[in-house]
Design a protein around this motif. Sequence first.
Motif, short mmCIF file in Angstrom:
data_model
loop_
_atom_site.label_atom_id
_atom_site.label_comp_id
_atom_site.label_asym_id
_atom_site.label_seq_id
_atom_site.Cartn_x
_atom_site.Cartn_y
_atom_site.Cartn_z
N GLN A 61 2.64 5.11 9.03
CA GLN A 61 1.26 5.36 9.43
C GLN A 61 0.87 6.78 9.07
O GLN A 61 1.62 7.72 9.33
N VAL A 62 -0.31 6.92 8.48
CA VAL A 62 -0.82 8.23 8.10
C VAL A 62 -2.13 8.45 8.85
O VAL A 62 -3.08 7.68 8.71
N THR A 111 0.83 -1.19 0.00
CA THR A 111 0.00 0.00 0.00
C THR A 111 0.87 1.24 0.00
O THR A 111 1.86 1.32 0.73
N ARG A 112 0.51 2.19 -0.84
CA ARG A 112 1.16 3.49 -0.85
C ARG A 112 0.10 4.57 -0.63
O ARG A 112 -1.01 4.47 -1.17
N VAL A 113 0.45 5.58 0.13
CA VAL A 113 -0.41 6.74 0.33
C VAL A 113 0.22 7.93 -0.36
O VAL A 113 1.41 8.22 -0.15
N VAL A 114 -0.53 8.61 -1.19
CA VAL A 114 -0.08 9.84 -1.83
C VAL A 114 -0.86 11.00 -1.22
O VAL A 114 -2.10 11.01 -1.25
N VAL A 128 -6.48 5.96 10.96
CA VAL A 128 -5.06 5.74 10.72
C VAL A 128 -4.91 4.73 9.60
O VAL A 128 -5.47 3.62 9.65
N VAL A 129 -4.16 5.11 8.56
CA VAL A 129 -3.90 4.23 7.42
C VAL A 129 -2.49 3.67 7.57
O VAL A 129 -1.53 4.43 7.74
N HIS A 130 -2.37 2.35 7.49
CA HIS A 130 -1.08 1.68 7.57
C HIS A 130 -0.60 1.40 6.15
O HIS A 130 -1.28 0.76 5.36
N SER A 131 0.59 1.89 5.83
CA SER A 131 1.10 1.72 4.47
C SER A 131 2.58 1.36 4.52
O SER A 131 3.23 1.46 5.56
N GLN A 132 3.08 0.97 3.35
CA GLN A 132 4.51 0.67 3.25
C GLN A 132 5.29 1.83 2.62
O GLN A 132 6.52 1.77 2.53
#
Length: 368
Positions: free
Chosen positions: A175-176, A4-7, A183-187
């Motif tokens: 974590q975002v 998972t990526r968060v932009v 809270v979104v957990h991403s790599q």
Amino acid sequence: MTETRVVIGAGLFGCYAALVLAELGHRVLLVDQDGELLTRASFVNQARLHTGLHYPRSLLTARESLGYYRRFREAFEPAVQDFTQIYAVAAHNSKVSGEEFAAFIGRLGVPAQEVEADRWFRAGSVQRAFQVEEPAFDAGILRQMLHRRLAEHPGVELRLGTPVVGGRIGDGEVQVELGGGQVVHSQGVVIAVYAGTNAVREAFGLPALPISFELAEVLLGRVGPALNGMGFTVMDGPFWSLMPFGRTGEVSLTSVGLTPLQRSSGQPVFSCQKHRDDCVPLHLADCTRCPVRPPSGADHQVRQMGLFLTDADAFTPTGSLLTVKAILTSTEVDDARPTMVSKEPQALVWTVLSGKVSTLFDLDRILL
């Protein structure tokens, strides 16, 4: 294994980063505090599609711009607006001479035809003038195209109207924290928020970058038949530019010295923010719609243009747009505008900062 990526940031660079990462097989969450794509600096700008001519004091920036121009044009052709663009070198206070600019055009290798300066400019106001290829782009059409491409990609989730309030970089995970306590957990995370760059970095415990900020005003207007389909850029220093604002039917008027209404360093903090408590560096309000925005510099910009352009009276102001502009402090000497993509050494966290739309293709070779 799919990661998972968060932009963070749904301007042009954030949208394109989301598409690049999704094409690499990642699940991508694209978040932005605004309710629409491309609402801030991606929309409030000259709408210039750079071919490099704007940077005679930075050949590296010029060549970088030119290198991506054709690719951008091919990828987003419906958003490109052609017109007759005239570049001129001011007779006084220019940082390059007419001869130097002509030599720069030759080194850059772009088509240009010298024209009689007196056709468009007041006698003695410019040294030399050139007709060149340099179109505008329409941010509204770009928005529509990106909406469609994001919606068509199954790997992208778009979440607008969602502020980022914090984050934590851990061992193998980022974590975002979003507004509302989620809270979104991403790599991995891409920070593509332009004016909010240092504020978001601070929220993730990262050091600030050497950035200065400008509260910038872009004037909009209409022109009569004498200037219809024309664009003018007077170089090189505290000068101005008048050109079509994409395909909107309006034109934009900007000035190196007068477009910035206020400046700050480190974080985007301006005097108008003391009048409201909901406009802070991490969550900047919409400057165009702000009831306490600074007084317009429209009169000064129009008078400056009138010192050069013989048909300046054909321009009628209709309003103005405001946004916060971010500039790498190291580029203020030679006016370079390189695309910066900085990766943190111990984590998959990238920070993207650029002032030229066509250089978004740098992301293809940098993001993982």
